[in-house]
Design a protein around this motif. Structure first.
Motif, PDB file in Angstrom:
ATOM      1  N   MET A   1       0.848  -1.362   0.010  1.00 32.70           N
ATOM      2  CA  MET A   1      -0.083   0.013  -0.083  1.00 32.70           C
ATOM      3  C   MET A   1       0.770   1.199   0.087  1.00 32.70           C
ATOM      4  SD  MET A   1      -2.905  -1.416   0.033  1.00 32.70           S
ATOM      5  CE  MET A   1      -3.910  -0.015  -0.007  1.00 32.70           C
ATOM      6  N   ALA A   2       2.142   1.123   0.023  1.00 37.90           N
ATOM      7  CA  ALA A   2       3.223   2.324   0.286  1.00 37.90           C
ATOM      8  C   ALA A   2       2.965   3.215  -0.590  1.00 37.90           C
ATOM      9  CB  ALA A   2       4.602   1.690   0.508  1.00 37.90           C
ATOM     10  N   PRO A   3       2.808   2.889  -2.025  1.00 38.67           N
ATOM     11  CA  PRO A   3       2.777   4.023  -3.271  1.00 38.67           C
ATOM     12  C   PRO A   3       1.682   4.765  -2.990  1.00 38.67           C
ATOM     13  CG  PRO A   3       3.095   1.622  -4.028  1.00 38.67           C
ATOM     14  CD  PRO A   3       2.815   1.426  -2.515  1.00 38.67           C
ATOM     15  N   LEU A   4       0.470   4.678  -2.205  1.00 43.71           N
ATOM     16  CA  LEU A   4      -0.443   5.561  -2.042  1.00 43.71           C
ATOM     17  C   LEU A   4       0.090   6.772  -1.506  1.00 43.71           C
ATOM     18  CD1 LEU A   4      -3.540   3.494  -1.034  1.00 43.71           C
ATOM     19  CD2 LEU A   4      -3.012   4.802  -3.259  1.00 43.71           C
TER      20      LEU A   4
ATOM     21  N   VAL B   1      -6.604  -7.307   6.598  1.00 47.66           N
ATOM     22  CA  VAL B   1      -7.095  -6.004   6.993  1.00 47.66           C
ATOM     23  C   VAL B   1      -8.745  -6.170   6.479  1.00 47.66           C
ATOM     24  CG1 VAL B   1      -7.267  -3.512   6.830  1.00 47.66           C
ATOM     25  CG2 VAL B   1      -5.070  -4.738   7.146  1.00 47.66           C
ATOM     26  N   VAL B   2      -8.933  -6.772   5.471  1.00 46.44           N
ATOM     27  CA  VAL B   2     -10.321  -6.670   4.897  1.00 46.44           C
ATOM     28  C   VAL B   2     -11.057  -7.972   5.728  1.00 46.44           C
ATOM     29  CG1 VAL B   2     -11.644  -6.940   2.764  1.00 46.44           C
ATOM     30  CG2 VAL B   2      -9.659  -5.434   2.636  1.00 46.44           C
ATOM     31  N   SER B   3     -10.424  -9.207   5.734  1.00 47.36           N
ATOM     32  CA  SER B   3     -11.204 -10.312   6.054  1.00 47.36           C
ATOM     33  C   SER B   3     -10.863 -10.741   7.628  1.00 47.36           C
ATOM     34  CB  SER B   3     -10.918 -11.434   5.240  1.00 47.36           C
ATOM     35  OG  SER B   3      -9.502 -11.879   5.179  1.00 47.36           O
ATOM     36  N   GLY B   4      -9.968 -10.104   8.400  1.00 44.44           N
ATOM     37  CA  GLY B   4      -9.589 -10.628   9.618  1.00 44.44           C
ATOM     38  C   GLY B   4     -10.689 -10.532  10.414  1.00 44.44           C
ATOM     39  N   ALA B   5     -11.702  -9.545  10.341  1.00 44.96           N
ATOM     40  CA  ALA B   5     -12.565  -9.322  11.579  1.00 44.96           C
ATOM     41  C   ALA B   5     -13.840  -8.760  10.792  1.00 44.96           C
ATOM     42  CB  ALA B   5     -12.117  -8.592  12.524  1.00 44.96           C
ATOM     43  N   SER B   6     -14.215  -9.442   9.959  1.00 44.67           N
ATOM     44  CA  SER B   6     -15.574  -8.887   9.204  1.00 44.67           C
ATOM     45  C   SER B   6     -16.916  -9.113   9.653  1.00 44.67           C
ATOM     46  CB  SER B   6     -15.438  -9.504   7.556  1.00 44.67           C
ATOM     47  OG  SER B   6     -15.457 -11.110   7.739  1.00 44.67           O
TER      48      SER B   6
ATOM     49  N   GLU C   1     -10.541   1.090  10.854  1.00 43.02           N
ATOM     50  CA  GLU C   1      -9.712   2.284  10.814  1.00 43.02           C
ATOM     51  C   GLU C   1      -8.615   2.082   9.647  1.00 43.02           C
ATOM     52  OE1 GLU C   1      -8.439   2.667  14.684  1.00 43.02           O
ATOM     53  OE2 GLU C   1     -10.063   3.745  15.274  1.00 43.02           O
ATOM     54  N   GLU C   2      -8.067   0.920   9.633  1.00 39.94           N
ATOM     55  CA  GLU C   2      -6.871   0.853   8.655  1.00 39.94           C
ATOM     56  C   GLU C   2      -7.713   0.943   7.123  1.00 39.94           C
ATOM     57  OE1 GLU C   2      -3.821   0.636   8.753  1.00 39.94           O
ATOM     58  OE2 GLU C   2      -3.814   0.788  10.991  1.00 39.94           O
ATOM     59  N   ARG C   3      -8.720  -0.008   6.762  1.00 37.82           N
ATOM     60  CA  ARG C   3      -9.560   0.057   5.676  1.00 37.82           C
ATOM     61  C   ARG C   3      -9.819   1.643   5.450  1.00 37.82           C
ATOM     62  NH1 ARG C   3     -11.907  -4.282   7.855  1.00 37.82           N
ATOM     63  NH2 ARG C   3     -13.950  -3.205   8.280  1.00 37.82           N
ATOM     64  N   GLN C   4     -10.220   2.614   6.469  1.00 39.54           N
ATOM     65  CA  GLN C   4     -10.510   4.105   5.921  1.00 39.54           C
ATOM     66  C   GLN C   4      -9.077   4.829   5.596  1.00 39.54           C
ATOM     67  OE1 GLN C   4     -13.281   5.507   5.874  1.00 39.54           O
ATOM     68  NE2 GLN C   4     -12.310   7.397   5.293  1.00 39.54           N
ATOM     69  N   ARG C   5      -8.002   4.374   6.265  1.00 39.95           N
ATOM     70  CA  ARG C   5      -6.726   4.845   5.827  1.00 39.95           C
ATOM     71  C   ARG C   5      -6.357   4.534   4.293  1.00 39.95           C
ATOM     72  NH1 ARG C   5      -1.204   3.358   6.448  1.00 39.95           N
ATOM     73  NH2 ARG C   5      -0.110   5.154   6.412  1.00 39.95           N
ATOM     74  N   THR C   6      -6.789   3.394   3.755  1.00 40.64           N
ATOM     75  CA  THR C   6      -6.607   3.235   2.595  1.00 40.64           C
ATOM     76  C   THR C   6      -7.653   3.999   1.501  1.00 40.64           C
ATOM     77  OG1 THR C   6      -6.007   0.933   3.072  1.00 40.64           O
ATOM     78  CG2 THR C   6      -7.171   1.271   0.782  1.00 40.64           C
ATOM     79  N   ARG C   7      -8.838   4.161   1.988  1.00 37.00           N
ATOM     80  CA  ARG C   7      -9.919   5.049   1.437  1.00 37.00           C
ATOM     81  C   ARG C   7      -9.072   6.470   1.475  1.00 37.00           C
ATOM     82  NH1 ARG C   7     -13.497   2.415   4.834  1.00 37.00           N
ATOM     83  NH2 ARG C   7     -14.553   0.617   3.940  1.00 37.00           N
ATOM     84  N   ALA C   8      -8.590   6.790   2.319  1.00 35.88           N
ATOM     85  CA  ALA C   8      -7.882   8.327   2.257  1.00 35.88           C
ATOM     86  C   ALA C   8      -6.840   8.454   1.471  1.00 35.88           C
ATOM     87  CB  ALA C   8      -7.600   8.602   3.805  1.00 35.88           C
ATOM     88  N   GLY C   9      -5.798   7.447   1.372  1.00 32.94           N
ATOM     89  CA  GLY C   9      -4.914   7.514   0.490  1.00 32.94           C
ATOM     90  C   GLY C   9      -5.407   7.393  -0.982  1.00 32.94           C
TER      91      GLY C   9
ATOM     92  N   PRO D   1     -12.715   7.595  -6.319  1.00 38.43           N
ATOM     93  CA  PRO D   1     -11.958   7.155  -4.943  1.00 38.43           C
ATOM     94  C   PRO D   1     -12.804   6.079  -4.476  1.00 38.43           C
ATOM     95  CG  PRO D   1     -11.804   9.556  -4.721  1.00 38.43           C
ATOM     96  CD  PRO D   1     -12.922   9.298  -5.952  1.00 38.43           C
ATOM     97  N   GLY D   2     -14.261   6.189  -4.387  1.00 37.75           N
ATOM     98  CA  GLY D   2     -15.034   4.897  -4.076  1.00 37.75           C
ATOM     99  C   GLY D   2     -15.005   3.698  -5.055  1.00 37.75           C
ATOM    100  N   ILE D   3     -15.065   4.082  -6.176  1.00 39.12           N
ATOM    101  CA  ILE D   3     -14.941   3.069  -7.114  1.00 39.12           C
ATOM    102  C   ILE D   3     -13.735   2.182  -7.003  1.00 39.12           C
ATOM    103  CG2 ILE D   3     -14.695   2.316  -9.658  1.00 39.12           C
ATOM    104  CD1 ILE D   3     -16.664   5.073  -9.872  1.00 39.12           C
ATOM    105  N   LEU D   4     -12.769   2.849  -6.775  1.00 40.08           N
ATOM    106  CA  LEU D   4     -11.256   2.307  -6.441  1.00 40.08           C
ATOM    107  C   LEU D   4     -11.198   1.531  -5.155  1.00 40.08           C
ATOM    108  CD1 LEU D   4      -9.166   5.071  -8.073  1.00 40.08           C
ATOM    109  CD2 LEU D   4      -9.324   3.083  -8.934  1.00 40.08           C
ATOM    110  N   ALA D   5     -11.650   2.174  -4.179  1.00 36.31           N
ATOM    111  CA  ALA D   5     -11.580   1.622  -2.938  1.00 36.31           C
ATOM    112  C   ALA D   5     -12.632   0.328  -2.935  1.00 36.31           C
ATOM    113  CB  ALA D   5     -12.051   2.455  -1.811  1.00 36.31           C
ATOM    114  N   THR D   6     -13.565   0.351  -3.471  1.00 38.55           N
ATOM    115  CA  THR D   6     -14.565  -0.601  -3.537  1.00 38.55           C
ATOM    116  C   THR D   6     -13.848  -2.103  -4.247  1.00 38.55           C
ATOM    117  OG1 THR D   6     -16.435   0.532  -3.429  1.00 38.55           O
ATOM    118  CG2 THR D   6     -16.783  -1.738  -4.407  1.00 38.55           C
ATOM    119  N   PHE D   7     -13.151  -1.789  -5.439  1.00 40.97           N
ATOM    120  CA  PHE D   7     -12.514  -2.705  -6.070  1.00 40.97           C
ATOM    121  C   PHE D   7     -11.434  -3.235  -5.300  1.00 40.97           C
ATOM    122  CE2 PHE D   7      -8.941  -4.269  -8.629  1.00 40.97           C
ATOM    123  CZ  PHE D   7      -9.706  -5.053  -9.868  1.00 40.97           C
ATOM    124  N   PHE D   8     -10.695  -2.503  -4.782  1.00 37.92           N
ATOM    125  CA  PHE D   8      -9.425  -2.982  -3.814  1.00 37.92           C
ATOM    126  C   PHE D   8      -9.936  -3.966  -2.912  1.00 37.92           C
ATOM    127  CE2 PHE D   8      -7.077  -2.612   0.004  1.00 37.92           C
ATOM    128  CZ  PHE D   8      -5.803  -3.037  -0.402  1.00 37.92           C
TER     129      PHE D   8
END
Length: 211
Positions: A74-77, A110-115, A130-138, A162-169
């Protein structure tokens, strides 16, 4: 004679690696303390609690370990030396390769560990949310940077991007766990990025806007 200290019964780094793989494969709530102690070297309850305190504390350490290793895709974000589109593309393609690799559990921890945790484990769900929200923010920051630099149009389509990209991710985890290969994910990413390209500011558009 002074008594010598008792040697540690397990390698802590290897134990964290093992716990990461188990939580990643099964999720937080289905993973029992018995399974954890077994995979971490058959450590005793006393050693487990002395080293990690609790299952939740261990999981929090596992998440930090995951982010510092596998999660570095995720670092490139957040690399502003990269063009925004390149940052998005590198993140998506790197994550696709990681999530579909057969050297560890599929998908993203981060997506499936505690869904789907029970109310008493809500803090664990919040941690990953919170981590997923950080991805959305990036992702959003990359799109906003592209608009600010005049390489992406400021319009309704890019507002939704941004919503489309985050949903795909986040959806890649389900696809990877269902067996989609990195090759197929990579092809889907190529198609997805046409949404970005369709709203890019072309040199011709820039010249027309200067008139």
């Amino acid at each position: 004679m002074a008594r010598t200290g008792r040697p540690r019964e397990f390698d802590r780094d290897k134990a964290i690696d093992a716990a990461t793989a188990l939580f990643w494969a099964q999720g937080y709530e289905p993973t029992s303390l018995t399974q954890l102690k077994s995979c971490m070297g058959n450590i005793s309850p006393a050693s487990f609690y002395a080293a990690f305190g609790s299952k939740e504390t261990l999981f929090r350490e596992v998440v930090q370990h995951y982010l510092a290793t596998y999660g570095q895709v995720m670092a490139p974000l957040w690399d502003e030396n990269l063009a925004p589109r390149d940052a998005i593309e590198q993140t998506l393609r790197g994550s696709a390769r990681m999530q579909a690799a057969r050297t560890h559990p599929f998908g993203c921890l981060v997506v499936s560990g505690a869904s789907n945790c029970s109310p008493e484990n809500e803090p664990v769900q919040v941690l990953l949310a919170e981590e997923r929200q950080r991805t959305r923010a990036g992702i959003k920051a990359c799109v906003e940077r592209a608009i600010a630099h005049g390489v992406l149009q400021d319009c309704a389509a890019t507002e939704a991007l941004p919503g489309i990209l985050a949903t795909f991710f986040h959806g890649m985890t389900c696809e990877a766990r269902d067996g989609m290969t990195s090759t197929h994910l990579d092809a889907a990413i190529t198609s997805l990025l046409t949404l970005w390209d369709a709203n890019a500011v072309t040199p011709e558009a820039g010249k027309q806007s200067d008139r």
